[in-house]
Design an enzyme around this catalytic site. Structure first.
Site, PDB file in Angstrom:
ATOM      1  N   GLY A 127       0.810  -1.202   0.000  1.00 17.88           N
ATOM      2  CA  GLY A 127       0.000   0.000   0.000  1.00 17.88           C
ATOM      3  C   GLY A 127       0.848   1.259   0.000  1.00 17.88           C
ATOM      4  O   GLY A 127       0.451   2.288  -0.543  1.00 17.88           O
ATOM      5  N   ASP A 245       1.242  -1.961  12.446  1.00 15.75           N
ATOM      6  CA  ASP A 245       0.784  -2.687  11.253  1.00 15.75           C
ATOM      7  C   ASP A 245       1.299  -4.119  11.301  1.00 15.75           C
ATOM      8  O   ASP A 245       1.860  -4.632  10.333  1.00 15.75           O
ATOM      9  CB  ASP A 245       1.253  -1.957   9.993  1.00 15.75           C
ATOM     10  CG  ASP A 245       0.476  -2.397   8.754  1.00 15.75           C
ATOM     11  OD1 ASP A 245      -0.577  -3.037   8.903  1.00 15.75           O
ATOM     12  OD2 ASP A 245       0.929  -2.092   7.631  1.00 15.75           O
TER      13      ASP A 245
HETATM   14  N1  LIG Z   1      13.437  -6.763   3.212  1.00 10.58           N
HETATM   15  C1  LIG Z   1      12.764  -7.478   2.322  1.00 10.58           C
HETATM   16  N2  LIG Z   1      13.293  -8.592   1.783  1.00 10.58           N
HETATM   17  C2  LIG Z   1      12.612  -9.332   0.878  1.00 10.58           C
HETATM   18  N3  LIG Z   1      11.379  -9.028   0.440  1.00 10.58           N
HETATM   19  C3  LIG Z   1      10.790  -7.937   0.931  1.00 10.58           C
HETATM   20  C4  LIG Z   1      11.443  -7.095   1.889  1.00 10.58           C
HETATM   21  N4  LIG Z   1      10.599  -6.083   2.197  1.00 10.58           N
HETATM   22  C5  LIG Z   1       9.484  -6.281   1.470  1.00 10.58           C
HETATM   23  N5  LIG Z   1       9.585  -7.385   0.708  1.00 10.58           N
HETATM   24  C6  LIG Z   1       8.585  -7.928  -0.218  1.00 10.58           C
HETATM   25  O1  LIG Z   1       7.802  -6.890  -0.721  1.00 10.58           O
HETATM   26  C7  LIG Z   1       6.420  -7.159  -0.482  1.00 10.58           C
HETATM   27  C8  LIG Z   1       5.696  -5.843  -0.298  1.00 10.58           C
HETATM   28  O2  LIG Z   1       6.102  -5.251   0.890  1.00 10.58           O
HETATM   29  P1  LIG Z   1       5.379  -3.967   1.457  1.00 10.58           P
HETATM   30  O3  LIG Z   1       5.860  -3.773   2.844  1.00 10.58           O
HETATM   31  O4  LIG Z   1       5.551  -2.853   0.512  1.00 10.58           O
HETATM   32  O5  LIG Z   1       3.845  -4.345   1.406  1.00 10.58           O
HETATM   33  P2  LIG Z   1       2.940  -5.092   2.426  1.00 10.58           P
HETATM   34  O6  LIG Z   1       3.674  -5.334   3.705  1.00 10.58           O
HETATM   35  O7  LIG Z   1       2.370  -6.283   1.737  1.00 10.58           O
HETATM   36  O8  LIG Z   1       1.800  -4.051   2.648  1.00 10.58           O
HETATM   37  P3  LIG Z   1       1.885  -2.633   3.412  1.00 10.58           P
HETATM   38  O9  LIG Z   1       2.221  -1.628   2.393  1.00 10.58           O
HETATM   39  O10 LIG Z   1       0.534  -2.476   3.979  1.00 10.58           O
HETATM   40  O11 LIG Z   1       2.956  -2.772   4.466  1.00 10.58           O
HETATM   41  C9  LIG Z   1       6.428  -8.069   0.735  1.00 10.58           C
HETATM   42  O12 LIG Z   1       5.274  -8.853   0.797  1.00 10.58           O
HETATM   43  C10 LIG Z   1       7.665  -8.910   0.497  1.00 10.58           C
HETATM   44  O13 LIG Z   1       7.392  -9.951  -0.383  1.00 10.58           O
END
Ligand SMILES: Nc1ncnc2c1ncn2[C@@H]1O[C@H](COP(=O)(O)OP(=O)(O)OP(=O)(O)O)[C@@H](O)[C@H]1O
Ligand SMILES: [Mg+2]
Length: 441
Positions: A127, A245
Site C-alpha cells: 500500500g 501494522d
Molecule cells: N526486506 C525485504 N526482503 C525481501 N522481500 C521484501 C522485503 N521487504 C518487502 N519485501 C517484499 O515486498 C512485499 C511488499 O512489501 P510492502 O511492505 O511494501 O507491502 P505489504 O507489507 O504487503 O503491505 P503494506 O504496504 O501495507 O505494508 C512483501 O510482501 C515482500 O514480499
C-alpha cells in the site's frame, strides 16, 4: 600600371590561371586568345575545378546513395553519443541531489541503490510503495522500498517527523527485526534500504502455493521469533515503539525461515506520558488485524499490536487469511470463536488441513495464546513480554509460567444445535482439518 587598360597576350602559348583582380579586370577574352593553357574568369574554367566536377559527375548513383547514407549514419552516431552524454550528466546531477544516511558501514553508494530501481527488480508492491531487490557491487543483497516524499509540497523541512523517526528506527538492532541499513531521500522520493529476506513474507508463504510446506515446527518457531521482535519494540526500546501494522505480510523470512518483523511505516513513538496511548491521525493497521477498540476510540497502544499478533497466530494455526474467506463481515477472529466456541478442545476444527502432523498440545497452547491476544477488552490481553513467556512455557516443558491469564471457555452447544449449523455454514473452503490419527500427541 593603373593606367594600363588594354593588353594583347594572344598566341604566346601561355598557361595557368588568369587573375581577375586589379588591372586584369579591364582586359577581355581577346587579350588572351590563342593560349590554350590559360584559364580563369572570362576563359574556360580552370582544370582543378573541372576535375572535381567531372569526378562527381562520374560517381554512380549507388555510390552517391552510399555516401549520403554514410553521412546520415555518422550524424546518428554523433546524436546518440550526445544524448548518452546528456543523460549521464543528468543522472549525476540527480544523484548529487540525493542524501544517503547510513545506519551502519555500507559498501555501496547512493548510485548503486538508484541502479536497483528497475521494473525487472520489483519483488513486491504494498500500500505504501514498491519494493525492489538489489545486488550491491560488494556482494550484499538489499531490498529497497520506494516511498513518495512525506510532507507538504514546498515545505522542505516539514515531513511530520518522518526523517527523525527513520533515524531512530535505523538504530534498532535485534535478531528478529529486519535491519534498516540506510535511508536515501531527495525532494520527491524516500528510499529505505533493508537487509534482503530471501523467503519473502510469512503471508505470501502461508497463503501462497507453498503454504503446505510450512509445517508446524516452522510455524511455531516463526510465532516465537516474531513475538520476540515485537516484545523488543514494546519493552526494550526507549521510548517504546508501536508497530501499528503487525500482519503476516510484515513478518519476513530469511534463508533459514527465521522470522524478522518488518515495516515500521506506521510506527510512531509512544508519548512519555502516563496514559501511554496516542491519538491516531490516520487509519492504523490493515483490515482484519485492527483491534476492535480502534473503531470507537481511534486510539492505539501496545495492546493493539498484541491483538494483531493474535490474528497472525490464528493464521498460522488455520492457514487462512484474516478476511475474505468467511463471508461478509466475518473475520478470522469471529470465525474461530464461532467454530471452536472459544474452547481449547475445539482447535482441531480450525487447524490447517495441510499440516501433516501436529503435536496437539502445542497447537492447543498456541491457540490458547492467540485467544488471549484477541480478547475484546485490551486490558485482558497479555503484553508482548507475557506472550513470549507463555509461548515458551509449553505445557509439559520443565519451566513453568508465573502468568495466569484464564481463557474464557464458553459452554459448547449440543451437536445439531443452531450454533453448530451456523458453524458449518461458516466453515470456509478448507473443511477437512487434520485427521486425529495423523496427530502425534
Ligand atoms: N526486506 C525485504 N526482503 C525481501 N522481500 C521484501 C522485503 N521487504 C518487502 N519485501 C517484499 O515486498 C512485499 C511488499 O512489501 P510492502 O511492505 O511494501 O507491502 P505489504 O507489507 O504487503 O503491505 P503494506 O504496504 O501495507 O505494508 C512483501 O510482501 C515482500 O514480499
Ligand atoms: Mg510491509
Amino acid at each position: 600600371m593603373q593606367s594600363l587598360t588594354a593588353v594583347d597576350f594572344s598566341y604566346n602559348n601561355l598557361s595557368g590561371e588568369v587573375p581577375s583582380t586589379g588591372q586584369f579586370g579591364y582586359f577581355n577574352a581577346t587579350s588572351f586568345a590563342g593560349n590554350a593553357g590559360l584559364c580563369g574568369a572570362f576563359l574556360s574554367p580552370c582544370r582543378s575545378v573541372g576535375v572535381a566536377t567531372s569526378a562527381l559527375r562520374s560517381l554512380s548513383s549507388t555510390s552517391k546513395l552510399l555516401l549520403v547514407l554514410g553521412l546520415l549514419a555518422l550524424s546518428v552516431v554523433f546524436a546518440g553519443a550526445a544524448v548518452l552524454k546528456a543523460r549521464s550528466l543528468k543522472r549525476s546531477a540527480e544523484a548529487r541531489a540525493w542524501r544517503l544516511t547510513a545506519f551502519q558501514r555500507l559498501d555501496f553508494a547512493v548510485d548503486d541503490v538508484l541502479d536497483c530501481l528497475k521494473e525487472e527488480n520489483v519483488i513486491g508492491k504494498g500500500g505504501s510503495g514498491i519494493v525492489y531487490k538489489g545486488a550491491m557491487p560488494g556482494g550484499a543483497v538489499v531490498a529497497v522500498k520506494r516511498l513518495p516524499a512525506i510532507g507538504r509540497a514546498g515545505a522542505a523541512h516539514d515531513d511530520y517527523g518522518f526523517s527523525a523517526e527513520i533515524q531512530t528506527l535505523g538504530r534498532i538492532r535485534h535478531r528478529h527485526i529486519v535491519r534498516l541499513l540506510g535511508f536515501a531521500a531527495n525532494r520527491e522520493t524516500n528510499l529505505l534500504v533493508y537487509e534482503y529476506m530471501p523467503n519473502g513474507s510469512l503471508g505470501e508463504v502461508l497463503h501462497g502455493k507453498k503454504g503446505g510446506h510450512l509445517q508446524w515446527a516452522t510455524r511455531f518457531k516463526i510465532a516465537v521469533e516474531a513475538a520476540k521482535g515485537l516484545c523488543y519494540l514494546h519493552h526494550d526500546c526507549s521510548p517504546p515503539i508501536l508497530h501499528r501494522d503487525v500482519k503476516s505480510n510484515n513478518i519476513l523470512l530469511d534463508a533459514d525461515f527465521e522470522a524478522h518483523v518488518a515495516d515500521f511505516g506506521l510506527a510512531k513513538f509512544l508519548r512519555g506520558n502516563a496514559g501511554g496511548s496516542e491519538c491516531m491521525s490516520a487509519i492504523a493497521g490493515s483490515y482484519g488485524y485492527i483491534a476492535p477498540e480502534y473503531a470507537y476510540t481511534l486510539k492505539v497502544d501496545e495492546k493493539s499490536d498484541v491483538y494483531s499478533f493474535g490474528v497472525v497466530l490464528l493464521e498460522l494455526i488455520a492457514g487462512r487469511k484474516p478476511v475474505g474467506e468467511f463471508g461478509d463481515g466475518v473475520d478470522i477472529v469471529h470465525w474461530v470463536r464461532t467454530v471452536t466456541g472459544s474452547s481449547k478442545e475445539g482447535v482441531m476444527k480450525i487447524a490447517d488441513p495441510r499440516l501433516s502432523t501436529v503435536p496437539l498440545y502445542e497447537l492447543t497452547h498456541v491457540f490458547y495464546v492467540a485467544m488471549l491476544c484477541v480478547a475484546e477488552q485490551s486490558v485482558e490481553r497479555p503484553t508482548m513480554r507475557e506472550v513470549v513467556q507463555i509461548l515458551a512455557d509449553m505445557p509439559g516443558s520443565t519451566s513453568t509460567t508465573s502468568i495466569d491469564v484464564p481463557l474464557v471457555i464458553e459452554p459448547k452447544e449440543e451437536d445439531g444445535g443452531p450454533e453448530k449449523k451456523q458453524q458449518q455454514q461458516q466453515e470456509g473452503p478448507h473443511d477437512s482439518p487434520p485427521q486425529q490419527d495423523l496427530l502425534s500427541i
